[in-house]
Design a protein around this motif. Structure first.
Motif, PDB file in Angstrom:
ATOM      1  N   LEU A 127      95.211  12.271 -35.815  1.00  0.00           N
ATOM      2  CA  LEU A 127      94.085  13.128 -36.593  1.00  0.00           C
ATOM      3  C   LEU A 127      92.787  12.260 -36.065  1.00  0.00           C
ATOM      4  O   LEU A 127      91.668  13.015 -35.760  1.00  0.00           O
ATOM      5  CB  LEU A 127      94.207  13.254 -38.033  1.00  0.00           C
ATOM      6  CG  LEU A 127      93.021  13.971 -38.630  1.00  0.00           C
ATOM      7  CD1 LEU A 127      93.258  15.492 -38.159  1.00  0.00           C
ATOM      8  CD2 LEU A 127      93.081  14.136 -40.029  1.00  0.00           C
ATOM      9  N   ALA A 128      92.723  11.066 -36.323  1.00  0.00           N
ATOM     10  CA  ALA A 128      91.264  10.489 -35.942  1.00  0.00           C
ATOM     11  C   ALA A 128      90.888  10.557 -34.615  1.00  0.00           C
ATOM     12  O   ALA A 128      89.747  10.792 -34.245  1.00  0.00           O
ATOM     13  CB  ALA A 128      91.461   8.990 -36.365  1.00  0.00           C
ATOM     14  N   GLU A 129      91.905  10.454 -33.647  1.00  0.00           N
ATOM     15  CA  GLU A 129      91.494  10.615 -32.097  1.00  0.00           C
ATOM     16  C   GLU A 129      91.228  12.163 -31.959  1.00  0.00           C
ATOM     17  O   GLU A 129      90.338  12.496 -31.118  1.00  0.00           O
ATOM     18  CB  GLU A 129      92.648  10.234 -31.168  1.00  0.00           C
ATOM     19  CG  GLU A 129      92.547  10.326 -29.835  1.00  0.00           C
ATOM     20  CD  GLU A 129      93.515   9.804 -28.966  1.00  0.00           C
ATOM     21  OE1 GLU A 129      93.705  10.285 -27.964  1.00  0.00           O
ATOM     22  OE2 GLU A 129      94.530   8.843 -29.464  1.00  0.00           O
ATOM     23  N   ALA A 130      92.037  13.096 -32.584  1.00  0.00           N
ATOM     24  CA  ALA A 130      91.731  14.516 -32.292  1.00  0.00           C
ATOM     25  C   ALA A 130      90.389  14.983 -32.644  1.00  0.00           C
ATOM     26  O   ALA A 130      89.584  15.795 -32.004  1.00  0.00           O
ATOM     27  CB  ALA A 130      92.823  15.521 -32.994  1.00  0.00           C
ATOM     28  N   VAL A 131      89.980  14.384 -33.794  1.00  0.00           N
ATOM     29  CA  VAL A 131      88.436  14.678 -34.466  1.00  0.00           C
ATOM     30  C   VAL A 131      87.346  13.940 -33.488  1.00  0.00           C
ATOM     31  O   VAL A 131      86.373  14.690 -33.214  1.00  0.00           O
ATOM     32  CB  VAL A 131      88.089  14.000 -35.782  1.00  0.00           C
ATOM     33  CG1 VAL A 131      86.845  14.051 -36.342  1.00  0.00           C
ATOM     34  CG2 VAL A 131      89.270  14.842 -36.817  1.00  0.00           C
ATOM     35  N   ALA A 132      87.647  12.822 -32.871  1.00  0.00           N
ATOM     36  CA  ALA A 132      86.569  12.334 -31.971  1.00  0.00           C
ATOM     37  C   ALA A 132      86.756  13.365 -30.553  1.00  0.00           C
ATOM     38  O   ALA A 132      85.367  13.470 -30.281  1.00  0.00           O
ATOM     39  CB  ALA A 132      87.289  10.892 -31.323  1.00  0.00           C
ATOM     40  N   VAL A 133      87.627  13.773 -30.314  1.00  0.00           N
ATOM     41  CA  VAL A 133      87.674  14.783 -29.175  1.00  0.00           C
ATOM     42  C   VAL A 133      86.813  16.012 -29.337  1.00  0.00           C
ATOM     43  O   VAL A 133      86.101  16.619 -28.707  1.00  0.00           O
ATOM     44  CB  VAL A 133      89.460  15.089 -28.760  1.00  0.00           C
ATOM     45  CG1 VAL A 133      89.408  16.270 -27.782  1.00  0.00           C
ATOM     46  CG2 VAL A 133      89.954  14.120 -28.001  1.00  0.00           C
ATOM     47  N   LEU A 134      87.248  16.508 -30.617  1.00  0.00           N
ATOM     48  CA  LEU A 134      86.645  17.730 -31.135  1.00  0.00           C
ATOM     49  C   LEU A 134      84.957  17.785 -30.970  1.00  0.00           C
ATOM     50  O   LEU A 134      84.344  18.480 -30.715  1.00  0.00           O
ATOM     51  CB  LEU A 134      86.979  18.093 -32.591  1.00  0.00           C
ATOM     52  CG  LEU A 134      88.362  18.460 -33.028  1.00  0.00           C
ATOM     53  CD1 LEU A 134      88.659  18.554 -34.201  1.00  0.00           C
ATOM     54  CD2 LEU A 134      88.612  20.124 -32.318  1.00  0.00           C
ATOM     55  N   ARG A 135      84.669  16.592 -31.469  1.00  0.00           N
ATOM     56  CA  ARG A 135      83.108  16.204 -31.739  1.00  0.00           C
ATOM     57  C   ARG A 135      82.763  16.349 -30.294  1.00  0.00           C
ATOM     58  O   ARG A 135      81.566  16.626 -29.921  1.00  0.00           O
ATOM     59  CB  ARG A 135      82.885  15.012 -32.578  1.00  0.00           C
ATOM     60  CG  ARG A 135      83.013  15.294 -34.031  1.00  0.00           C
ATOM     61  CD  ARG A 135      82.617  14.038 -34.745  1.00  0.00           C
ATOM     62  NE  ARG A 135      82.721  14.366 -36.028  1.00  0.00           N
ATOM     63  CZ  ARG A 135      83.290  13.688 -37.006  1.00  0.00           C
ATOM     64  NH1 ARG A 135      83.698  12.527 -36.980  1.00  0.00           N
ATOM     65  NH2 ARG A 135      83.170  13.910 -38.427  1.00  0.00           N
ATOM     66  N   GLU A 136      83.328  15.409 -29.352  1.00  0.00           N
ATOM     67  CA  GLU A 136      82.833  15.487 -27.860  1.00  0.00           C
ATOM     68  C   GLU A 136      82.535  16.807 -27.488  1.00  0.00           C
ATOM     69  O   GLU A 136      81.813  17.177 -26.533  1.00  0.00           O
ATOM     70  CB  GLU A 136      83.490  14.549 -27.180  1.00  0.00           C
ATOM     71  CG  GLU A 136      83.798  12.961 -27.160  1.00  0.00           C
ATOM     72  CD  GLU A 136      84.450  12.345 -25.836  1.00  0.00           C
ATOM     73  OE1 GLU A 136      83.863  12.160 -24.870  1.00  0.00           O
ATOM     74  OE2 GLU A 136      85.685  12.203 -26.282  1.00  0.00           O
ATOM     75  N   LEU A 137      83.790  17.656 -27.526  1.00  0.00           N
ATOM     76  CA  LEU A 137      83.624  19.049 -27.106  1.00  0.00           C
ATOM     77  C   LEU A 137      82.630  19.834 -27.675  1.00  0.00           C
ATOM     78  O   LEU A 137      82.035  20.736 -27.118  1.00  0.00           O
ATOM     79  CB  LEU A 137      85.184  19.759 -27.121  1.00  0.00           C
ATOM     80  CG  LEU A 137      85.984  19.275 -26.009  1.00  0.00           C
ATOM     81  CD1 LEU A 137      87.515  19.432 -26.555  1.00  0.00           C
ATOM     82  CD2 LEU A 137      85.806  19.560 -24.755  1.00  0.00           C
ATOM     83  N   PHE A 138      82.529  19.688 -28.994  1.00  0.00           N
ATOM     84  CA  PHE A 138      81.421  20.514 -29.655  1.00  0.00           C
ATOM     85  C   PHE A 138      80.040  20.439 -28.988  1.00  0.00           C
ATOM     86  O   PHE A 138      79.063  21.386 -29.246  1.00  0.00           O
ATOM     87  CB  PHE A 138      81.351  20.304 -31.131  1.00  0.00           C
ATOM     88  CG  PHE A 138      82.719  20.802 -32.025  1.00  0.00           C
ATOM     89  CD1 PHE A 138      83.320  21.703 -31.483  1.00  0.00           C
ATOM     90  CD2 PHE A 138      82.944  20.067 -33.113  1.00  0.00           C
ATOM     91  CE1 PHE A 138      84.411  22.181 -32.416  1.00  0.00           C
ATOM     92  CE2 PHE A 138      84.232  20.538 -33.860  1.00  0.00           C
ATOM     93  CZ  PHE A 138      84.720  21.486 -33.685  1.00  0.00           C
ATOM     94  N   THR A 139      79.772  19.154 -28.237  1.00  0.00           N
ATOM     95  CA  THR A 139      78.339  19.078 -27.692  1.00  0.00           C
ATOM     96  C   THR A 139      78.197  20.135 -26.688  1.00  0.00           C
ATOM     97  O   THR A 139      76.987  20.255 -26.315  1.00  0.00           O
ATOM     98  CB  THR A 139      78.394  17.567 -27.096  1.00  0.00           C
ATOM     99  OG1 THR A 139      79.174  17.599 -26.267  1.00  0.00           O
ATOM    100  CG2 THR A 139      78.540  16.563 -28.237  1.00  0.00           C
ATOM    101  N   GLY A 140      78.962  20.782 -26.092  1.00  0.00           N
ATOM    102  CA  GLY A 140      78.852  21.649 -24.958  1.00  0.00           C
ATOM    103  C   GLY A 140      78.899  20.977 -23.772  1.00  0.00           C
ATOM    104  O   GLY A 140      78.509  21.449 -22.462  1.00  0.00           O
ATOM    105  N   GLU A 141      79.159  19.644 -23.719  1.00  0.00           N
ATOM    106  CA  GLU A 141      79.067  18.786 -22.332  1.00  0.00           C
ATOM    107  C   GLU A 141      80.522  18.799 -21.743  1.00  0.00           C
ATOM    108  O   GLU A 141      81.365  19.142 -22.581  1.00  0.00           O
ATOM    109  CB  GLU A 141      78.667  17.592 -22.773  1.00  0.00           C
ATOM    110  CG  GLU A 141      77.172  17.310 -23.121  1.00  0.00           C
ATOM    111  CD  GLU A 141      76.196  17.793 -22.304  1.00  0.00           C
ATOM    112  OE1 GLU A 141      76.385  17.488 -21.124  1.00  0.00           O
ATOM    113  OE2 GLU A 141      75.098  18.430 -22.715  1.00  0.00           O
ATOM    114  N   VAL A 142      80.685  18.203 -20.587  1.00  0.00           N
ATOM    115  CA  VAL A 142      81.872  18.254 -19.845  1.00  0.00           C
ATOM    116  C   VAL A 142      82.537  16.817 -20.661  1.00  0.00           C
ATOM    117  O   VAL A 142      81.881  15.910 -20.486  1.00  0.00           O
ATOM    118  CB  VAL A 142      81.713  18.203 -18.405  1.00  0.00           C
ATOM    119  CG1 VAL A 142      83.087  17.842 -17.634  1.00  0.00           C
ATOM    120  CG2 VAL A 142      81.168  19.279 -17.859  1.00  0.00           C
ATOM    121  N   VAL A 143      83.697  17.139 -20.729  1.00  0.00           N
ATOM    122  CA  VAL A 143      84.652  15.922 -21.448  1.00  0.00           C
ATOM    123  C   VAL A 143      85.849  15.514 -20.912  1.00  0.00           C
ATOM    124  O   VAL A 143      86.673  16.594 -20.471  1.00  0.00           O
ATOM    125  CB  VAL A 143      84.939  16.408 -23.026  1.00  0.00           C
ATOM    126  CG1 VAL A 143      85.781  15.574 -23.688  1.00  0.00           C
ATOM    127  CG2 VAL A 143      83.740  16.746 -23.885  1.00  0.00           C
TER     128      VAL A 143
END
Length: 317
Positions: free
Chosen positions: A127-143
């Motif tokens: 869950l902690a890793e998933a939230v980190a991924v979510l937040r990166e993607l929410f920026t609209g940048e390439v992840v």
């Protein structure tokens, strides 16, 4: 000041019924909505389980209220990258009004693709890793991400959240989970008015609102209300980790054979006594909750909304 919202139960109602309840909730004076995210209901008597993201899209066109998922599991059944796209689109539809509540999930919903159901410690890491991924993607940048549990390659949300970020609230039901949530949550989700747990979250540096919910069963006939709550939601009284590890509605039905009507009547607010409903809500206010979501069990929806509009919400704060 505590806000009161209405809890939409996908396990018990069809998409059309949920949208109509949202309209009734707004008219009754509820200021927010929460919605469950399940693949299965808890038992066959509940009898429903629509895809939450489709329902949220419909809600966005029906009412102007913000919506919080209580809670989404972004770790097994849905990859965090797919969850990020769904949540970001919903946030745009809601004009920035989505709040993503997340948790470690239940085998009931997450085992359906045949994946291993990990122990809690592993699920908490996921869950902690998933939230980190979510937040990166929410920026609209390439992840691109390669972690212990998830890989993302060259992913970009071309429809990011309205403000380039989206609050993520983390569910916790024990003191250790609350302290872990404090490390990365934008808010805490916990169902009962547990002042010690909330204190542990705050003491560990937890920020943002504390939100939770409860189910009631309004009816002019209290005995009928108790029977309805017992038929539809005996799972509310299951102890320990059973709700996280039982894999099918049938297993929940077997486990809840031990839950009696008397037990439900003592634990769930049933009937039409305003003081009982107010006392229950005030216990959440006193515990320090910022948002409390109330869900009505069973078919007597219009009576519930009339009752809360006239007798409860004006006095609850």
């Amino acid at each position: 000041m505590t806000e009161f919202g209405y809890f939409l139960s996908c396990e018990e109602f069809t998409p059309a019924e949920l949208v109509e309840q949202a309209r009734l909730a707004e008219r009754a004076g509820f200021t927010r909505l929460a919605i469950s995210d399940h693949f299965h209901p808890w038992n066959d008597a509940q009898g429903s389980s629509p895809f939450v993201w489709g329902v949220i899209g419909a809600l966005s066109q029906a009412v102007p209220l913000p919506v919080t998922t209580l809670v989404t599991c972004p770790t097994v059944r849905l990859h965090p990258a797919v969850t990020a796209q769904a949540a970001a689109t919903a946030d745009v539809q809601l004009a920035g009004g989505l709040r993503l509540g997340v948790g470690t999930g239940e085998a009931l919903n997450e085992h359906v693709l045949g994946d291993r159901w990990p122990p809690y410690e592993v699920r908490a890491e996921m869950l902690a890793e998933a939230v980190a991924v979510l937040r990166e993607l929410f920026t609209g940048e390439v992840v691109s991400h390669r972690g212990a549990h998830y890989t993302v390659e060259n992913a970009r949300l071309y429809t990011p959240p309205k403000d380039g970020r989206l609050p993520v609230y983390v569910s916790a039901f024990g003191p250790k989970a609350a302290e872990r949530a404090a490390e990365y949550a934008d808010g805490l989700v916990t169902m009962g008015p547990d002042t010690e747990l909330i204190g542990r979250y705050r003491a560990a540096g937890g920020r943002g609102p504390v939100i939770g919910g409860l189910k009631v069963c309004w009816s002019a006939d209290r005995e009928r209300a108790v029977k309805t709550a017992h038929r539809l939601w005996p799972s509310e009284l299951l102890p320990g980790e059973l709700a996280q590890v039982l894999p099918t509605p049938r297993h929940f039905e077997q486990a809840t054979e031990l839950v009696t009507e008397e037990m439900v009547g003592q634990s769930v607010t049933c009937g039409d006594d305003p003081e009982e409903h107010l006392d229950r809500l005030r216990s959440y206010v006193g515990a320090g909750f910022d948002e409390v979501y109330v869900g009505q069990i069973g078919p007597e929806q219009e009576g519930f909304f009339d009752f809360y509009r006239e007798r409860i919400l004006p006095q609850a704060a």
